[in-house]
Design an enzyme around this catalytic site. Structure first.
Site, short mmCIF file in Angstrom:
data_model
loop_
_atom_site.label_atom_id
_atom_site.label_comp_id
_atom_site.label_asym_id
_atom_site.label_seq_id
_atom_site.Cartn_x
_atom_site.Cartn_y
_atom_site.Cartn_z
N SER A 149 0.87 -1.18 0.00
CA SER A 149 0.00 0.00 0.00
C SER A 149 0.90 1.22 0.00
O SER A 149 2.03 1.17 0.51
CB SER A 149 -0.87 0.02 1.27
OG SER A 149 -1.47 1.29 1.44
N TYR A 157 -1.67 -0.71 10.45
CA TYR A 157 -1.76 -0.99 9.00
C TYR A 157 -0.52 -0.46 8.29
O TYR A 157 0.12 -1.16 7.50
CB TYR A 157 -3.03 -0.35 8.44
CG TYR A 157 -3.27 -0.63 6.97
CD1 TYR A 157 -3.85 -1.82 6.55
CD2 TYR A 157 -2.90 0.30 6.00
CE1 TYR A 157 -4.07 -2.07 5.20
CE2 TYR A 157 -3.11 0.06 4.65
CZ TYR A 157 -3.70 -1.13 4.26
OH TYR A 157 -3.91 -1.38 2.92
P1 NDP Z 1 -11.31 -6.33 1.16
O1 NDP Z 1 -11.68 -6.20 2.60
O2 NDP Z 1 -12.35 -6.17 0.12
O3 NDP Z 1 -10.61 -7.75 0.92
C1 NDP Z 1 -9.71 -8.30 1.83
C2 NDP Z 1 -9.53 -9.76 1.46
O4 NDP Z 1 -8.58 -10.33 2.36
C3 NDP Z 1 -10.81 -10.56 1.58
O5 NDP Z 1 -10.93 -11.39 0.46
C4 NDP Z 1 -10.59 -11.40 2.83
O6 NDP Z 1 -11.23 -12.66 2.66
C5 NDP Z 1 -9.08 -11.56 2.82
N1 NDP Z 1 -8.57 -11.87 4.14
C6 NDP Z 1 -8.61 -11.12 5.26
N2 NDP Z 1 -8.07 -11.80 6.30
C7 NDP Z 1 -7.68 -13.02 5.79
C8 NDP Z 1 -7.08 -14.17 6.35
N3 NDP Z 1 -6.76 -14.23 7.67
N4 NDP Z 1 -6.82 -15.22 5.56
C9 NDP Z 1 -7.14 -15.19 4.24
N5 NDP Z 1 -7.73 -14.14 3.65
C10 NDP Z 1 -7.99 -13.07 4.42
O7 NDP Z 1 -10.11 -5.31 0.96
P2 NDP Z 1 -9.31 -4.80 -0.34
O8 NDP Z 1 -9.72 -5.53 -1.53
O9 NDP Z 1 -9.41 -3.34 -0.32
O10 NDP Z 1 -7.82 -5.18 0.08
C11 NDP Z 1 -7.04 -6.13 -0.61
C12 NDP Z 1 -5.57 -5.80 -0.38
O11 NDP Z 1 -5.26 -4.54 -0.97
C13 NDP Z 1 -5.21 -5.68 1.10
O12 NDP Z 1 -3.93 -6.24 1.33
C14 NDP Z 1 -5.17 -4.18 1.31
O13 NDP Z 1 -4.34 -3.81 2.39
C15 NDP Z 1 -4.60 -3.73 -0.03
N6 NDP Z 1 -4.82 -2.33 -0.34
C16 NDP Z 1 -6.12 -1.84 -0.43
C17 NDP Z 1 -6.30 -0.51 -0.73
C18 NDP Z 1 -7.67 0.09 -0.82
O14 NDP Z 1 -7.76 1.32 -0.90
N7 NDP Z 1 -8.74 -0.70 -0.86
C19 NDP Z 1 -5.18 0.40 -0.95
C20 NDP Z 1 -3.89 -0.23 -0.83
C21 NDP Z 1 -3.75 -1.54 -0.54
P3 NDP Z 1 -11.98 -13.51 3.79
O15 NDP Z 1 -12.56 -12.55 4.78
O16 NDP Z 1 -12.99 -14.28 3.00
O17 NDP Z 1 -10.91 -14.41 4.36
#
Ligand code: NDP
Length: 265
Positions: A156, A169
């Site tokens: 990020s 974070y």
């Molecule tokens: P979401 O909350 O939509 O998605 C997060 C995903 O991570 C879900 O599919 C969730 O699946 C999975 N997840 C969370 N905990 C676990 C775990 N313990 N094991 C396996 N899977 C896990 O968020 P985003 O799509 O926004 O984020 C995706 C990535 O992008 C993250 O790393 C985030 O930090 C990064 N990011 C996002 C930004 C934004 O503005 N949105 C900006 C910069 C980076 P489930 O709960 O089904 O396990």
């Protein structure tokens, strides 16, 4: 086909993922869900992994109906046993994964004085330890099978700059960038590349409440290009790093953020 057309086709073929097995973690929603389809469109056999099985199944159906090839595997990145089981399942389904997108992530948005030890552990265990466990297990399998691979960590811009109320974070994502570089250094000898993408703000479940608020709109107005990212903005950088088009790239941290990061330098 004219020579010009043929050379354009040859150049585009560098971005193909035909014959690759791609794991994407955190594929049940948001960015991971979107990029899973991108990997499939480029020809990879995609393994979508996360904890919410029903959401993964609907994604698998979507990809398979669009002509792609996908399977779902249960994964909790905070549990080493789950990580090992996930890679065992991938080998049984599709062979060794040689494109790995470590995307699973979480956040707890609170002022630092209100963050608890449990908040810190939840964020660091998922974002940093989870990413490291997935990356190293992937590399162990690639080395054992003498296969080249490309690991892409979704970090990020908050790993390279800071913002209020997300101290754990930011710390986790700074760690992901350092881990990316460390692993790139060690894995180059095995033909395994490790790179990070640093997305700017993308509206997803993780942050929609804030980004769609008045404060979010003010934040958007301070981004040099005056816009948040869309998930589509991440497709090109992902395919560059995943495919042979980026074969000399390792240890990089690429910001995809409409200039947000440079605005703070
Ligand atoms: P979401 O909350 O939509 O998605 C997060 C995903 O991570 C879900 O599919 C969730 O699946 C999975 N997840 C969370 N905990 C676990 C775990 N313990 N094991 C396996 N899977 C896990 O968020 P985003 O799509 O926004 O984020 C995706 C990535 O992008 C993250 O790393 C985030 O930090 C990064 N990011 C996002 C930004 C934004 O503005 N949105 C900006 C910069 C980076 P489930 O709960 O089904 O396990």
């Amino acid at each position: 086909m004219s020579p010009v057309t043929s050379s354009v086709a040859q150049q585009l073929s560098m971005f193909s993922l035909e014959g690759r097995v791609a794991l994407i973690t955190g594929a049940s929603s948001g960015i991971g869900r979107h990029l899973a389809q991108t990997l499939a469109n480029a020809g990879a056999h995609v393994i979508v992994a996360a904890r919410r099985a029903a959401k993964l199944e609907s994604l698998v159906n979507q990809i398979n109906q669009s002509g792609g090839h996908a399977h779902a595997v249960d994964l909790d990145v905070t549990q080493s046993r789950s990580v090992t089981a996930c890679f065992d399942a991938i080998e049984a389904i599709a062979g060794v994964a040689d494109v790995i997108v470590s995307n699973a992530g979480t956040t707890v948005a609170k002022p630092a004085l209100e963050q608890t030890e449990a908040d810190w552990d939840a964020v660091l265990d998922t974002n940093l330890k989870g990413c490291w466990m997935v990356d190293t297990e992937a590399a162990r399998r690639l080395v054992k099978h003498k296969k080249n691979g490309s690991i892409i960590n979704i970090a990020s811009i908050l790993g390279a700059r800071v913002a209020g109320a997300v101290a754990p974070y930011s710390a986790s994502k700074a760690g992901v960038i350092q881990s990316t570089q460390s692993l790139a250094l060690e894995f180059a000898r095995y033909g395994i590349r490790v790179n990070a993408i640093l997305p700017g703000y993308v509206i997803t479940d993780l942050n929609s409440e804030f980004l769609l608020s008045e404060a979010g709109k003010k934040l958007e107005s301070r981004i040099p290009a005056r816009r948040f990212c869309k998930m589509q903005d991440l497709e090109g950088p992902l395919l560059l790093l995943a495919s042979d088009a980026g074969k000399a790239m390792t240890g990089t941290a690429i910001a995809v953020d409409w200039g947000h990061l440079v605005s703070s330098l």
